[in-house]
Design an enzyme around this catalytic site. Structure first.
Site, short mmCIF file in Angstrom:
data_model
loop_
_atom_site.label_atom_id
_atom_site.label_comp_id
_atom_site.label_asym_id
_atom_site.label_seq_id
_atom_site.Cartn_x
_atom_site.Cartn_y
_atom_site.Cartn_z
CE LYS A 54 -3.69 -2.49 2.31
NZ LYS A 54 -4.33 -2.90 3.55
CD GLN A 98 -2.97 -4.23 6.72
OE1 GLN A 98 -2.96 -3.28 5.95
NE2 GLN A 98 -3.54 -5.38 6.40
CG ASP A 121 -9.33 0.07 4.79
OD1 ASP A 121 -9.14 -0.18 3.60
OD2 ASP A 121 -8.72 -0.48 5.73
#
Ligand code: NAP
Length: 284
Positions: A54, A98, A121
């Site tokens: 990412k 994460q 997200d």
């Protein structure tokens, strides 16, 4: 019939190029360069690989990499303080925690502290509420990536019958809502669905997001239907999805491979969400 393979790698590359163009335009117009803050707690090897990927993609798209790596012993209060600090930092366009977090940490409480405007997200309750109400907001990356991929292959959604297999908050639920918003008629199936194949075989579009290897085979697919495989499983012979690729390829009209289908779209949509978040921040 042999299905057309939907090449997520090349569609994702196009999305990333488009994001990079949007980033440069934003910098020229406002002087603001979007920044993505990824937070990794501990040293889980798989999470390290995902975060590294990412961060690399973020830099490649011209955005600032504002990564935070915290010790596995970080307390709930310390982690929440980091999220709060990033939430208040104007240089941070998007925040991504994460998952999974180490067992002693409560992920829901941490994610709840991310403001919807920085929730790249798309996983907060606030973002889920915006989606459910059909209001503008940041959408979960994998679900948004599936829709982007369907659009890239000009698969009609308006009036189509889509069957989504899976109802998780991460994938199945938001995907069903995104498809309804695009005027598809959506059936959601899950582990208690009786006679799964009787539902999927009637669909114009089948989306498998169950986390069960080979769950959808040719008996559950109508000739010419579009089949999108969200599942990812590591096997001794490589990666596979929730779809029995070889049998379904012989009947479907379009099919995503694993790897190289939905997977690359997820990071591309994360980048897209980050530039969208940055644009909204400067326009406020
Ligand atoms: P999850 O949270 O485990 O949810 C799985 C869903 O599938 C649940 O709703 C479950 O039903 C349903 N299900 C399980 N077994 C089933 C069966 N036999 N028949 C019908 N439905 C069944 O998983 P997830 O996070 O949504 O992820 C799903 C898959 O996508 C996993 O393989 C994951 O690795 C993959 N994934 C890929 C990406 C990507 O970037 N490509 C991103 C995220 C996830 P219940 O609700 O009744 O339990």
């Amino acid at each position: 019939m042999t299905a057309v393979l939907m090449d997520g790698k090349s569609v994702a590359a196009r999305v990333r190029e488009d994001v990079a163009d949007q980033v440069e335009t934003l910098v020229e117009q406002t002087g603001v360069r979007p920044g993505l803050a990824t937070i990794l707690v501990g040293d889980d090897p798989a999470s390290q690989v995902y975060v590294a990927s990412k961060r690399k993609s973020c830099v490649a798209a011209g955005m600032l990499d504002l990564h935070r790596h915290l010790l596995a012993t970080t307390t709930q209060r310390e982690l929440e303080a980091v999220v709060d600090e990033l939430a208040g930092d104007p240089a941070v366009s998007g925040i991504l925690v994460q998952l999974p977090l180490p067992d002693h940490l409560d992920p829901d409480a941490v994610i709840a502290r991310i403001p919807a405007s920085k929730d790249v997200d798309g996983l907060t309750t606030a973002s889920a509420g915006l989606l459910a109400r059909g209001l503008p907001g940041l959408r979960p990356c994998t679900s948004a990536g599936v829709v982007e991929l369907l659009d890239a292959y000009s698969i009609p959604l308006d009036g189509a019958h889509a069957v989504v297999v899976g109802r998780s908050a991460l994938v199945g639920k938001p995907l069903a809502q995104l498809l309804v918003a695009r005027n598809a008629t959506v059936t959601t199936c899950h582990s208690r669905t009786a006679s799964l194949a009787e539902h999927t075989v009637r669909a114009d579009i089948v989306i498998a997001a169950a986390g069960v290897p080979g769950l959808i085979d040719a008996r559950g697919v109508r000739a010419g239907a579009t089949v999108v495989d969200v599942g990812i499983h590591r096997t001794p012979t490589g990666l596979c999805g929730d779809v029995d690729f070889h049998s379904v390829r012989a009947v479907a009209g379009h099919l995503t491979p694993v790897p190289g289908g939905v997977g690359p779209m997820t990071i591309a949509m994360l980048l897209s969400n980050t530039v969208t978040a940055a644009r909204h921040t400067v326009s406020r």
